[in-house]
Write a protein that holds these residues in place. Structure first.
Motif: not given
Lengths: 162, 187
Positions: B98, B103-105, B107, B129, B134, B136-138
């Motif tokens: 992002d 944020c690291y995403t 899948r 999240h 997926e 999503h690692w904030y």
């Protein structure tokens, strides 16, 4: 008898050397030229597939004859309604009446006598060798030869004293 | 008499010969059959070699992604819509997906009728999240949090009856401001 060297001939050479002999045996067994041609072709294909070295000329020749006989037996087993050559065709083939007659009488004999008589009188094999080729005993071959000879002789109008 | 018919038989039989056109035709058929057999043989060899190569190519793909007959593949977002596959046992640097660079995403590609559940092992105060497939690692960027260290997330793979069939662990490391991720299988 000394053993020959290993023999591994091309199918062309084998066909050139033994084609007519195989055709003759197949013709006497199948009693018509088309089935005989089919049989010889099957034998050549088997020879190509086999791709083996034989112990000598005689071994190669014996293998070809044995396979021809087996191929013909199989064909006779599976195609029972195969047509025999007509006498007209046979007489057209030969120049003399005598040759036509003897072949006609030979073809009328039961198969087991036909094959033994052909191998003995035409191909010049001994009873022991014929027994090996046909996978039977020498005494059985002698018996078949005797009976076949007798029947052929009788058919040809001779006295049954052979 | 006897000798006469024997000689006649031999003479008659020896006149049985194949006509020359028949001989040529027969030999031609045999040659054609031989060529066809050779082609067939060559075709079989080529097919065998192709199968062997495919098998060799499949081995590295299978290693690390398939356990107990199920296949799970994890991808990391590279930014600009690009994804790269993470192999089990692989550790690699990841880039934020992002603009905020926090944020690291990831899948997950799961077999049909399979789900995943998460289980935090040590996540600092990161916010994670979970979407359909997926993660999503904030990550925190505040200086109050240690810049070096590790946090792990366990991913439990469940079949359609809710039975756990596989467990993977995604470990995120912070080293000198960079983020590294490592995918492991938990036995």
């Amino acid at each position: 008898m000394p053993k020959d060297d290993k023999v591994c001939k091309s199918v062309e050479t084998v066909f050139e050397e033994y084609g007519n002999m195989l055709y003759r045996i197949a013709f006497v067994m199948m009693k018509n030229q088309y089935d005989a041609e089919d049989a010889v072709q099957d034998v050549l294909i088997k020879y190509m597939e086999k791709r083996r070295a034989f112990e000598g000329e005689e071994h190669c020749k014996a293998w070809l004859i044995r396979v021809t006989i087996n191929v013909c037996k199989n064909k006779l087993r599976f195609y029972r309604n195969h047509p025999d050559i007509s006498m007209q065709e046979l007489s057209d083939h030969y120049e003399t009446k005598e040759d036509t007659e003897v072949m006609e009488h030979l073809l009328k004999l039961p198969r087991k006598y036909r094959e033994v008589l052909t191998l003995y009188y035409v191909e010049g094999y001994q009873c022991r060798e014929i027994a090996t080729l046909l996978g039977t005993t020498e005494s059985a071959v002698r018996k078949r030869l005797e009976r076949g000879r007798k029947q052929l002789h009788e058919r040809m109008g001779g006295v049954a004293d052979v | 008499m006897s000798e006469q018919w024997e000689e006649r038989l031999q003479s008659a039989a020896e006149q049985i010969v194949m006509a020359e056109p028949v001989r040529e035709q027969m030999l031609a058929k045999c040659m054609a059959k031989r060529s066809a057999a050779a082609r067939r043989k060559m075709g079989c060899r080529v097919a065998a070699v192709v199968c062997f190569i495919c098998l060799l190519l499949m081995i590295p793909l299978k290693i690390g992604t398939e356990e107990n007959g199920i296949s799970v593949v994890v991808y990391a977002a590279e930014g600009e819509g690009k994804w790269s596959r993470i192999e089990v046992g692989e550790r690699r640097k990841v880039n934020p997906a992002d603009e905020d660079e926090s944020c690291y995403t990831f899948r997950l590609q799961l077999p049909e009728n399979h789900l995943f559940e998460q289980e935090g092992v040590g996540l600092w105060n990161d916010y994670i999240h979970f979407g359909n497939d997926e993660i999503h690692w904030y990550t925190h960027k505040d200086s109050d949090y240690p810049q070096d260290g590790k946090a792990s997330l366990r991913i439990l793979i469940l079949d359609d009856e809710g039975n756990r069939v596989d467990t993977l662990e995604l470990e995120m490391s912070r080293e000198g401001g960079e983020r590294y991720v490592e995918l492991r299988r938990v036995q």
